[in-house]
Design an enzyme around this catalytic site. Structure first.
Site, PDB file in Angstrom:
ATOM      1  N   CYS A 144      14.098   5.557  14.175  1.00  0.00           N
ATOM      2  CA  CYS A 144      13.234   4.762  13.293  1.00  0.00           C
ATOM      3  C   CYS A 144      13.888   4.425  11.962  1.00  0.00           C
ATOM      4  O   CYS A 144      13.506   3.450  11.319  1.00  0.00           O
ATOM      5  CB  CYS A 144      11.926   5.492  13.018  1.00  0.00           C
ATOM      6  SG  CYS A 144      11.438   6.609  14.320  1.00  0.00           S
ATOM      7  N   GLU A 149      20.820  16.283  12.328  1.00  0.00           N
ATOM      8  CA  GLU A 149      21.125  15.822  10.977  1.00  0.00           C
ATOM      9  C   GLU A 149      22.599  16.060  10.694  1.00  0.00           C
ATOM     10  O   GLU A 149      23.149  17.074  11.115  1.00  0.00           O
ATOM     11  CB  GLU A 149      20.287  16.555   9.909  1.00  0.00           C
ATOM     12  CG  GLU A 149      18.816  16.178   9.901  1.00  0.00           C
ATOM     13  CD  GLU A 149      18.026  16.875  11.002  1.00  0.00           C
ATOM     14  OE1 GLU A 149      18.457  17.975  11.419  1.00  0.00           O
ATOM     15  OE2 GLU A 149      17.020  16.329  11.455  1.00  0.00           O
ATOM     16  N   GLU A 153      11.625  18.449   7.295  1.00  0.00           N
ATOM     17  CA  GLU A 153      11.694  16.984   7.238  1.00  0.00           C
ATOM     18  C   GLU A 153      10.360  16.397   6.755  1.00  0.00           C
ATOM     19  O   GLU A 153      10.339  15.397   6.040  1.00  0.00           O
ATOM     20  CB  GLU A 153      12.029  16.468   8.635  1.00  0.00           C
ATOM     21  CG  GLU A 153      12.756  15.154   8.658  1.00  0.00           C
ATOM     22  CD  GLU A 153      13.203  14.832  10.067  1.00  0.00           C
ATOM     23  OE1 GLU A 153      12.337  14.617  10.937  1.00  0.00           O
ATOM     24  OE2 GLU A 153      14.429  14.816  10.315  1.00  0.00           O
ATOM     25  N   CYS A 203      12.195  14.980  16.540  1.00  0.00           N
ATOM     26  CA  CYS A 203      12.585  13.704  15.910  1.00  0.00           C
ATOM     27  C   CYS A 203      13.475  12.944  16.889  1.00  0.00           C
ATOM     28  O   CYS A 203      14.491  13.467  17.337  1.00  0.00           O
ATOM     29  CB  CYS A 203      13.323  13.995  14.612  1.00  0.00           C
ATOM     30  SG  CYS A 203      14.232  12.591  13.954  1.00  0.00           S
ATOM     31  N   CYS A 219       5.248   9.681  14.165  1.00  0.00           N
ATOM     32  CA  CYS A 219       6.108  10.679  14.830  1.00  0.00           C
ATOM     33  C   CYS A 219       5.615  12.100  14.608  1.00  0.00           C
ATOM     34  O   CYS A 219       5.585  12.907  15.538  1.00  0.00           O
ATOM     35  CB  CYS A 219       7.552  10.518  14.394  1.00  0.00           C
ATOM     36  SG  CYS A 219       7.939  11.177  12.762  1.00  0.00           S
ATOM     37  N   THR A 249      19.857  11.559   9.776  1.00  0.00           N
ATOM     38  CA  THR A 249      19.160  11.794  11.034  1.00  0.00           C
ATOM     39  C   THR A 249      19.783  10.979  12.157  1.00  0.00           C
ATOM     40  O   THR A 249      19.839   9.758  12.093  1.00  0.00           O
ATOM     41  CB  THR A 249      17.671  11.417  10.868  1.00  0.00           C
ATOM     42  OG1 THR A 249      17.142  12.218   9.827  1.00  0.00           O
ATOM     43  CG2 THR A 249      16.886  11.652  12.135  1.00  0.00           C
ATOM     44  N   HIS A 268       9.305   4.197   6.001  1.00  0.00           N
ATOM     45  CA  HIS A 268       9.560   5.480   6.657  1.00  0.00           C
ATOM     46  C   HIS A 268       8.398   6.453   6.438  1.00  0.00           C
ATOM     47  O   HIS A 268       8.137   7.319   7.279  1.00  0.00           O
ATOM     48  CB  HIS A 268      10.898   6.078   6.217  1.00  0.00           C
ATOM     49  CG  HIS A 268      11.526   6.892   7.316  1.00  0.00           C
ATOM     50  ND1 HIS A 268      11.807   6.379   8.560  1.00  0.00           N
ATOM     51  CD2 HIS A 268      11.865   8.196   7.395  1.00  0.00           C
ATOM     52  CE1 HIS A 268      12.304   7.320   9.334  1.00  0.00           C
ATOM     53  NE2 HIS A 268      12.342   8.450   8.651  1.00  0.00           N
ATOM     54  N   TYR A 296       6.128   8.380   9.550  1.00  0.00           N
ATOM     55  CA  TYR A 296       5.696   9.772   9.710  1.00  0.00           C
ATOM     56  C   TYR A 296       4.243   9.858  10.173  1.00  0.00           C
ATOM     57  O   TYR A 296       3.832  10.876  10.732  1.00  0.00           O
ATOM     58  CB  TYR A 296       5.867  10.525   8.380  1.00  0.00           C
ATOM     59  CG  TYR A 296       7.283  10.984   8.122  1.00  0.00           C
ATOM     60  CD1 TYR A 296       8.371  10.284   8.623  1.00  0.00           C
ATOM     61  CD2 TYR A 296       7.534  12.116   7.369  1.00  0.00           C
ATOM     62  CE1 TYR A 296       9.668  10.701   8.379  1.00  0.00           C
ATOM     63  CE2 TYR A 296       8.830  12.547   7.117  1.00  0.00           C
ATOM     64  CZ  TYR A 296       9.893  11.829   7.627  1.00  0.00           C
ATOM     65  OH  TYR A 296      11.171  12.243   7.386  1.00  0.00           O
TER      66      TYR A 296
HETATM   67 FE1  SF4 Z   1      12.684  11.100  13.089  1.00  0.00          FE
HETATM   68 FE2  SF4 Z   1      10.140  10.596  12.531  1.00  0.00          FE
HETATM   69 FE3  SF4 Z   1      12.071   9.605  10.963  1.00  0.00          FE
HETATM   70 FE4  SF4 Z   1      11.657   8.667  13.438  1.00  0.00          FE
HETATM   71  S1  SF4 Z   1      10.237   8.562  11.696  1.00  0.00           S
HETATM   72  S2  SF4 Z   1      13.615   9.150  12.506  1.00  0.00           S
HETATM   73  S3  SF4 Z   1      11.109  10.503  14.536  1.00  0.00           S
HETATM   74  S4  SF4 Z   1      11.550  11.764  11.255  1.00  0.00           S
END
Ligand code: SF4
Length: 482
Positions: free
Chosen positions: A104, A257, A447, A100, A299, A191, A292, A296
């Site tokens: 984002c 985190e 996560e 991660c 990422c 995060t 968000h 995902y």
């Molecule tokens: Fe982390 Fe993925 Fe959230 Fe970006 S989208 S903060 S990489 S978990």
């Protein structure tokens, strides 16, 4: 205005002088702590990529807000192309870092707050949108990392905020002042918080009449007085503090985190973007969550690419790459990973312009994307574990490999396909271990389940967005039923 490099970013975070509680100690400079450093490397990557000639066209974008080129991690999406490019950028960061990269959440919060404040002002005659635009223009110009803080501790899940034995279990406005508000409470699972310059606090759920105190959205600098950071543990995290990098699995990057406590923190008026308008708390939560959940689709796919690559490589190193069942498993992993990506792209390509002018993802497809993410990475991890073999859980340490007495036995008995060194085989196994059971599994698995809301939250949104009544009506018309 110049976009920061990774190095300039590191200096800017260091200059904040943040303090944190890590493994029972209060540390004065988290940026040089062995547990924090890999996570900072991952954020720094998002800055350097904007200067890399191979990737700058993806990472750099013209912002109509500040009328300059900005890092896409601070951009307000102006089209469905922007939404698609965001997902592509996230996949790229995921595959390059294997973790991660934390940046984002602030981007997703900003896009949700931008459209929500516009609609709130239209209805209530408030002044939040202009305030937020001024604030975000500054973020873009300074090229900052912003933590999006949504998840409250929530205490007894069967009770509303107002019914909790401790009212701080949901972050709230404790005091209204002429020049701002005082907030009290905590945000969990934050995060990348210690790698951020700023925090965007948001409500955690749709508030009801009588819960106006909890309907608050505001911005704070991470070094504001009254904020305390307590670092979250990850499985096998102290390997990052050991002498040998091999046992860490991911030698350079990692996630982060933090539990963040807000103890009577003052927020000046110009940084408050929602204050009691309960009818917009749910809008903000849903929009942020949808962005968000789209994220995902990029990422986690990038990290999935790393796991697939490592699994294919270990199969080769183990000498089983020609076996039919191994190929079937690799194809299954690719299929699952690309299905997540397809959802990430689909919810972006079918996004729509909001009344404020930025683009919102297709909420139904974003939730389908995230619901797949709560399952598919676990299946990828299971298949990788299957292909890698039992050594994944029993392999001796790097220290024993370096020991002249034991090292020769490890080299002799862990040798496999002669085309590869034993130490390289160990590196690949440790990388897989990192993602399926070690520190990386926090980002890749836990996560994936709970980040941006657990599966039940996506099911509720899917039901709400799916227009089942309309579908039933179509069937009635089709069959001539009154
Ligand atoms: Fe982390 Fe993925 Fe959230 Fe970006 S989208 S903060 S990489 S978990």
């Amino acid at each position: 205005m110049a976009m920061k490099t990774g190095e300039a970013y590191r200096k800017s975070i260091k200059s904040l002088g943040l303090k944190a509680h890590v493994l029972g100690e209060t540390i004065g400079d988290p940026t040089v702590h062995g547990l924090v450093e890999p996570s900072q490397n991952a954020v720094a990557f998002t800055y350097d990529a904007a200067h890399d000639k191979e990737t700058k066209t993806l990472f750099c974008v013209e912002s109509p807000l500040c009328k300059d080129v900005v890092n896409r991690f601070t951009h307000l999406h102006q089209s469905t192309d922007d939404l698609v490019n965001k997902v592509k950028m996230q996949r790229y960061c995921g595959v390059q870092t294997g973790c991660c990269f934390q940046r984002c959440v602030g981007l997703d919060a900003a896009n949700a707050i931008f459209s929500t404040t516009y609609e709130c002002d239209e209805k209530h005659g408030t002044n939040y949108h202009k305030r937020f635009k001024d604030y975000w223009k500054w973020i873009q110009k300074e090229d900052l990392v912003v933590d999006g803080a949504m998840t409250d501790p929530k205490g007894d899940r069967g009770k509303r905020p107002v019914e909790q034995h401790d009212l701080d279990l949901f972050l709230r406005v404790k005091e209204q002042r002429r020049d701002g508000v005082v907030i009290s409470g905590a945000k969990l699972h934050q995060t990348g918080m210690l790698n951020s310059h700023e925090i965007l606090v948001m409500p955690t759920l749709t508030m009801r009449p009588g819960e106006e105190r909890w309907a608050v959205c505001c911005a704070l600098p991470t070094d504001a007085e009254g904020i305390r950071y307590i670092y979250g543990r990850q499985s096998s995290d102290t390997r990052k503090l050991e002498e040998y990098r091999l046992d860490v699995g991911n030698p350079i990057y990692g996630g982060q985190e933090v539990m963040t406590v807000f103890e009577d923190v003052f927020v000046p008026k110009e940084r408050v973007f929602l204050n009691g308008e309960i009818d917009f708390s749910g809008t903000l939560v849903e929009r942020f969550a949808s962005y968000h959940r789209q994220s995902y689709g990029g990422c986690k796919v990038g990290v999935g690419d790393v796991l697939i690559g490592a699994t294919a490589l270990i199969a080769r190193m183990n000498g089983v790459h020609k076996a039919g069942h191994i190929n079937d498993k690799l194809v299954e992993m690719i299929h699952l990973n690309e299905t997540i990506y397809s959802c990430g792209i689909a919810c972006s390509a079918t996004g729509e312009r909001t009344a404020a002018g930025n683009f919102q993802v297709n909420m139904l497809l974003a939730n389908v994307c995230k619901l797949n993410v709560t399952r598919f990475p676990y299946e990828l991890a299971r298949l990788a574990t299957d292909v890698a073999g039992g050594l994944l859980g029993t392999m001796p340490s790097a220290a024993d490999l370096e020991d002249p007495l034991t090292g020769k036995y490890i080299r002799k008995y862990l040798a496999s396909n002669p085309e590869y060194e034993t130490v390289d085989r160990m590196k690949v196994l440790r990388l897989i271990e990192n993602l399926v059971a070690g520190a990386g599994a926090v980002g890749y698995l836990i996560e994936s389940m709970h980040g941006a809301g657990p599966p039940a939250a996506q099911r509720i949104m899917i039901k709400r967005q799916a227009e089942i009544d309309k579908k039933m009506m179509k069937v009635k018309t089709f069959l001539g039923i009154q």
